[in-house]
Design a protein around this motif. Structure first.
Motif, PDB file in Angstrom:
ATOM      1  N   UNK A 201      -3.335  -8.829   3.876  1.00 47.68           N
ATOM      2  CA  UNK A 201      -4.697  -9.247   4.180  1.00 47.68           C
ATOM      3  C   UNK A 201      -5.410  -8.111   4.909  1.00 47.68           C
ATOM      4  N   UNK A 202      -6.560  -7.661   4.400  1.00 50.21           N
ATOM      5  CA  UNK A 202      -7.206  -6.474   4.981  1.00 50.21           C
ATOM      6  C   UNK A 202      -7.876  -6.770   6.310  1.00 50.21           C
ATOM      7  N   UNK A 203      -8.009  -5.742   7.146  1.00 52.77           N
ATOM      8  CA  UNK A 203      -8.680  -5.936   8.444  1.00 52.77           C
ATOM      9  C   UNK A 203     -10.184  -6.039   8.259  1.00 52.77           C
ATOM     10  N   UNK A 204     -10.850  -6.569   9.275  1.00 45.79           N
ATOM     11  CA  UNK A 204     -12.307  -6.515   9.303  1.00 45.79           C
ATOM     12  C   UNK A 204     -12.735  -5.039   9.342  1.00 45.79           C
ATOM     13  N   UNK A 205     -13.858  -4.729   8.724  1.00 45.84           N
ATOM     14  CA  UNK A 205     -14.335  -3.343   8.701  1.00 45.84           C
ATOM     15  C   UNK A 205     -15.275  -3.126   9.890  1.00 45.84           C
ATOM     16  N   UNK A 206     -14.871  -2.296  10.862  1.00 43.81           N
ATOM     17  CA  UNK A 206     -15.699  -2.100  12.066  1.00 43.81           C
ATOM     18  C   UNK A 206     -17.011  -1.375  11.765  1.00 43.81           C
TER      19      UNK A 206
ATOM     20  N   UNK B 143       0.802  -1.225   0.000  1.00 45.83           N
ATOM     21  CA  UNK B 143       0.000   0.000   0.000  1.00 45.83           C
ATOM     22  C   UNK B 143       0.834   1.273   0.000  1.00 45.83           C
ATOM     23  N   UNK B 144       2.038   1.204  -0.574  1.00 49.92           N
ATOM     24  CA  UNK B 144       2.903   2.366  -0.655  1.00 49.92           C
ATOM     25  C   UNK B 144       3.588   2.737   0.639  1.00 49.92           C
ATOM     26  N   UNK B 145       3.515   1.858   1.665  1.00 46.49           N
ATOM     27  CA  UNK B 145       4.055   2.179   2.993  1.00 46.49           C
ATOM     28  C   UNK B 145       5.396   1.468   3.175  1.00 46.49           C
TER      29      UNK B 145
ATOM     30  N   UNK C 225     -10.218  14.715   6.885  1.00 50.43           N
ATOM     31  CA  UNK C 225     -10.745  15.237   8.151  1.00 50.43           C
ATOM     32  C   UNK C 225     -11.521  14.163   8.900  1.00 50.43           C
ATOM     33  N   UNK C 226     -12.332  13.383   8.179  1.00 51.31           N
ATOM     34  CA  UNK C 226     -13.112  12.318   8.826  1.00 51.31           C
ATOM     35  C   UNK C 226     -12.211  11.280   9.483  1.00 51.31           C
ATOM     36  N   UNK C 227     -11.039  11.072   8.891  1.00 51.41           N
ATOM     37  CA  UNK C 227     -10.139  10.045   9.427  1.00 51.41           C
ATOM     38  C   UNK C 227      -9.404  10.521  10.676  1.00 51.41           C
ATOM     39  N   UNK C 228      -9.681  11.736  11.097  1.00 50.22           N
ATOM     40  CA  UNK C 228      -9.075  12.228  12.338  1.00 50.22           C
ATOM     41  C   UNK C 228     -10.111  12.588  13.396  1.00 50.22           C
ATOM     42  N   UNK C 229     -11.340  12.929  12.967  1.00 49.80           N
ATOM     43  CA  UNK C 229     -12.351  13.310  13.966  1.00 49.80           C
ATOM     44  C   UNK C 229     -13.733  13.294  13.322  1.00 49.80           C
ATOM     45  N   UNK C 230     -14.733  13.275  14.198  1.00 51.73           N
ATOM     46  CA  UNK C 230     -16.115  13.410  13.764  1.00 51.73           C
ATOM     47  C   UNK C 230     -16.709  12.125  13.198  1.00 51.73           C
TER      48      UNK C 230
ATOM     49  N   UNK D  91     -13.711   3.190  15.405  1.00 50.38           N
ATOM     50  CA  UNK D  91     -12.949   1.941  15.345  1.00 50.38           C
ATOM     51  C   UNK D  91     -12.289   1.768  13.973  1.00 50.38           C
ATOM     52  N   UNK D  92     -12.974   2.237  12.930  1.00 48.69           N
ATOM     53  CA  UNK D  92     -12.420   2.118  11.579  1.00 48.69           C
ATOM     54  C   UNK D  92     -11.132   2.925  11.436  1.00 48.69           C
ATOM     55  N   UNK D  93     -11.124   4.129  12.010  1.00 49.15           N
ATOM     56  CA  UNK D  93      -9.935   4.981  11.890  1.00 49.15           C
ATOM     57  C   UNK D  93      -8.679   4.235  12.341  1.00 49.15           C
ATOM     58  N   UNK D  94      -8.786   3.556  13.466  1.00 45.13           N
ATOM     59  CA  UNK D  94      -7.604   2.897  14.037  1.00 45.13           C
ATOM     60  C   UNK D  94      -7.077   1.795  13.132  1.00 45.13           C
ATOM     61  N   UNK D  95      -7.968   0.885  12.705  1.00 46.20           N
ATOM     62  CA  UNK D  95      -7.497  -0.235  11.891  1.00 46.20           C
ATOM     63  C   UNK D  95      -7.151   0.219  10.473  1.00 46.20           C
ATOM     64  N   UNK D  96      -7.884   1.200   9.956  1.00 44.98           N
ATOM     65  CA  UNK D  96      -7.652   1.651   8.583  1.00 44.98           C
ATOM     66  C   UNK D  96      -6.298   2.332   8.439  1.00 44.98           C
ATOM     67  N   UNK D  97      -5.988   3.235   9.343  1.00 42.72           N
ATOM     68  CA  UNK D  97      -4.724   3.968   9.231  1.00 42.72           C
ATOM     69  C   UNK D  97      -3.526   3.103   9.600  1.00 42.72           C
ATOM     70  N   UNK D  98      -3.757   2.034  10.346  1.00 47.03           N
ATOM     71  CA  UNK D  98      -2.689   1.068  10.576  1.00 47.03           C
ATOM     72  C   UNK D  98      -2.408   0.296   9.303  1.00 47.03           C
ATOM     73  N   UNK D  99      -3.428   0.114   8.484  1.00 44.96           N
ATOM     74  CA  UNK D  99      -3.307  -0.656   7.245  1.00 44.96           C
ATOM     75  C   UNK D  99      -2.725   0.178   6.107  1.00 44.96           C
ATOM     76  N   UNK D 100      -3.203   1.415   5.943  1.00 48.70           N
ATOM     77  CA  UNK D 100      -2.769   2.244   4.809  1.00 48.70           C
ATOM     78  C   UNK D 100      -3.089   3.707   5.095  1.00 48.70           C
TER      79      UNK D 100
END
Length: 397
Positions: free
Chosen positions: A87-92, A25-27, A128-133, A97-106
């Motif tokens: 292998x992708x994470x489960x989608x919360x 994922x470019x990481x 912005x959504x991936x940090x708050x709200x 909860x999504x922010x944590x697993x998503x940003x750990x992934x990509x």
């Protein structure tokens, strides 16, 4: 020890960085730990490579040749087996909860492109959504994320199946083609026959891209003999599919047996065969329609110095021919020993295909398409007489 000047003269670059980064994922930071682990075992490195050096190599800069070779080897491993890397994470359910697993992934920019969110929001809004709200669009975003994950998981299964088909195609072609012939007819059987033979024309293994799960796995050369497939299939049918394997599962068995196992020295110079005791398990493999054997090494029979002999043991001797320079003649040197059994431990390096591959790497040889001569590696010898090391428990035969 390789000098700095020698390293400057022996440089190369890793040109497949875009392929490797697809799976990661470019990481780059996700590539570093695995590359460092491989570097510690690499015969010309045998130490941890710094993250900055690996970043230079992954960005396409010239680096010391073994580092570029290491990354090329990593890319091949990832192309064959991408699941551990992507292998992708489960989608919360919730965006928190999504922010944590998503940003750990990509990164969030990767998610925006992978989920094709341009019709839902702007990139800045998603960031912005991936940090708050919790935006009102979250249910739509989650729906796409769930659908994306489903596509990726299915694609990974197909990827793994193709990788295994490529490996097993010669052994299993009769079985797979006959099954299709019996259930779906001649046209489908010819299509299956051609599909399996296409594996012989692979020119390049591409890397899996979770952002594009439908991406092809292989690049193929044109197969000149494709027009002969129908005749080849007819010949196979007329022969009665001689290598066909019936789907006849057998029960699992497990027993302790005494057999022989090859071992190698820690420098991979010497190889010998020793008697071993293994726990042998046979399990039915539905893929290959055969019993898959797993041997768990339990004990190994070794030579130890004769000073450990107890009453009733037979002392034997190794004979070694030695050249005496000052006398200009040969003489025989005898070393006494007794046989003992002990538990297998981490110092015992098994022989076989993996040992051969490692010896080839140490010899600086490439196994692709040729049978190398490994001068000075994996030389046949008799089992050595062990030095007694702390922690090893020996038992009298």
């Amino acid at each position: 020890m390789t000098t700095f000047r020698e390293r400057q003269d022996e440089t190369d670059f890793f040109w497949e960085q875009d392929e490797l980064l697809r799976t990661y994922r470019g990481v780059v930071k996700k590539i570093v730990p695995r590359a460092q682990h491989m570097a510690r075992k690499h015969p010309r490195l045998q130490k941890e490579i710094s993250e900055s050096t690996l970043r230079k190599a992954i960005s396409g800069e010239h680096v010391w040749e073994p580092i570029a070779q290491l990354l090329a080897e990593l890319r091949r491993e990832v192309a064959r087996d991408p699941r551990p890397a992507c292998e992708p994470p489960e989608i919360p359910e919730t965006i928190d909860a999504f922010r944590k697993v998503a940003l750990e992934y990509a990164p969030n920019t990767w998610w925006y492109r992978a989920l094709a969110l341009d019709d839902i929001c702007k990139p800045s809004s998603f960031q912005t959504w991936m940090s708050r709200g919790e935006p009102k669009e979250w249910p739509a975003v989650r729906e796409r994320a769930v659908a994306w994950r489903s596509r990726v998981m299915s694609a990974l299964e197909r990827w793994e199946r193709c990788a295994r088909e490529q490996f097993d195609r010669f052994e299993m072609l009769d079985t797979w083609v006959k099954d299709v012939l019996d259930t779906r007819g001649e046209v489908a059987a010819l299509h299956e026959f051609k599909r399996l033979r296409d594996y012989e024309s692979i020119s390049y293994h591409m890397c899996f891209d979770p952002a594009e799960p439908a991406r092809p796995q292989f690049e193929f050369r044109h197969r000149k003999d494709e027009s002969e497939d129908a005749a080849a299939l007819k010949k196979l049918v007329d022969a009665g599919f001689p290598r066909y394997r019936a789907d006849d599962p057998k029960p699992e068995t497990c027993e302790v047996v005494t057999t022989f196992q090859n071992f190698v020295s820690d420098d991979f110079r010497w190889e010998w065969s020793s008697q071993v005791i293994v726990e042998r398990t046979l399990r039915w493999d539905a893929w290959t329609r055969g019993m898959e054997r797993t041997d768990k090494l339990l004990r190994v029979r070794v030579k130890v110095p004769s000073s450990l002999a107890v009453e009733g043991e037979t002392v034997e001797q190794d004979r070694r021919r030695v050249w005496i320079e000052r006398k200009a003649e040969w003489y025989y040197e005898f070393t006494p020993y007794v046989w003992r059994w002990r538990t297998v431990d981490e110092h015992d390096i098994p022989g076989g295909a993996e040992a051969r591959d490692e010896a080839m790497r140490r010899a600086g040889l490439d196994a692709e398409g040729r049978e190398p001569v490994m001068d000075g590696y994996l030389l046949d010898c008799i089992p050595p007489i062990e030095k007694i090391e702390p922690g090893r428990v020996y038992s009298v035969e």
